[in-house]
Design an enzyme around this catalytic site. Sequence first.
Site, PDB file in Angstrom:
ATOM      1  N   ASN A  67       0.865  -1.178   0.000  1.00 40.24           N
ATOM      2  CA  ASN A  67       0.000   0.000   0.000  1.00 40.24           C
ATOM      3  C   ASN A  67       0.902   1.229   0.000  1.00 40.24           C
ATOM      4  OD1 ASN A  67      -1.844   2.011   0.347  1.00 40.24           O
ATOM      5  ND2 ASN A  67      -2.543   1.369   2.381  1.00 40.24           N
TER       6      ASN A  67
ATOM      7  N   HIS B  27      -9.629   1.319   4.522  1.00 37.14           N
ATOM      8  CA  HIS B  27      -8.382   1.491   5.279  1.00 37.14           C
ATOM      9  C   HIS B  27      -8.653   2.425   6.462  1.00 37.14           C
ATOM     10  CE1 HIS B  27      -4.326   2.588   6.360  1.00 37.14           C
ATOM     11  NE2 HIS B  27      -3.932   1.494   5.731  1.00 37.14           N
TER      12      HIS B  27
ATOM     13  N   GLY C 141       2.690  -0.974   4.359  1.00 40.87           N
ATOM     14  CA  GLY C 141       2.839   0.433   4.009  1.00 40.87           C
ATOM     15  C   GLY C 141       4.301   0.797   3.808  1.00 40.87           C
TER      16      GLY C 141
HETATM   17  P1  13P Z   1       2.842   0.408   7.785  1.00 32.33           P
HETATM   18  O1  13P Z   1       3.338  -0.896   7.174  1.00 32.33           O
HETATM   19  O2  13P Z   1       3.615   1.585   7.331  1.00 32.33           O
HETATM   20  O3  13P Z   1       2.711   0.288   9.271  1.00 32.33           O
HETATM   21  O4  13P Z   1       1.369   0.628   7.215  1.00 32.33           O
HETATM   22  C1  13P Z   1       0.448  -0.408   7.290  1.00 32.33           C
HETATM   23  C2  13P Z   1      -0.720  -0.049   6.470  1.00 32.33           C
HETATM   24  O5  13P Z   1      -1.453   0.847   6.793  1.00 32.33           O
HETATM   25  C3  13P Z   1      -0.921  -0.789   5.220  1.00 32.33           C
HETATM   26  O6  13P Z   1      -2.154  -0.529   4.681  1.00 32.33           O
END
Ligand code: 13P
Length: 253
Positions: free
Chosen positions: A9, A97, A236
Amino acid sequence: MRKQIAAANWKMNNTLDEGTKLLNEIVSSDMQVNDNQSVIFAVPFPFLINANQQVSNKSNMFVAAQNCHNKTSGAFTGEVSVDMLASINIHYCVVGHSERREYFSESNQTLAEKVDRCLSKSITPIFCCGEPLAIREDDIQNDYVALQLKESLFHLDGEAIQKVVIAYEPIWAIGTGKTATAAQAQEMHAHIRTVLANQFGDAVAANISILYGGSVKGANANEIFSQPDVDGGLVGGASLIANEFIQIIKALK
Ligand code: 13P
């Protein structure tokens, strides 16, 4: 079919050049993505067509939108419909999300409509759920997540729910560097599968991919993904670094 999935993402990151380079580094690396696995890149809307071309001759790699609108068309300036996504051959879309729920006030009811819109165009919703820190501290996260699932997904029948991918993302673990332990992830994933089994039956629940999201990195992906009810991750920050995401893909069961 229940697949093991590594989903990137990108959120609101990268320019077209940066994204093209990042995706190229990942898709041209030597890793093997087996038929029981999928790698999905949820990129910003302006990059969807390009990204789709970049994965087009790669087996088991796909591109996702990060959002869609809950209505089919009309006077919704700045929004994107599932018809538009389908018309450019996009087959996945992140729905609900926590950042959309928080900053854009998306409710469980609106998300139920988005899920319906996606399924009507054969787009697989990657449906996100997960609790904020205060709910975890009160130890009522199981009920909180069950209600998210109930209000957004329980109107589906047993066939339709198997076309949904679920991503459990505890909000306190997103972008904080604070990952749920593998045991915490497994506990919630098993709970989600039980909630689904109670509504749709054991066989249907066993067939649904449930991803974990929240500070997944190359260094912790193996341990988290090895849990029996964890079918991969929605990633993310670490998905913006080619080598990190490649390591995460390699950690899939
Ligand atoms: P992070 O991996 O940066 O913690 O984000 C997770 C996320 O929101 C994926 O959709």
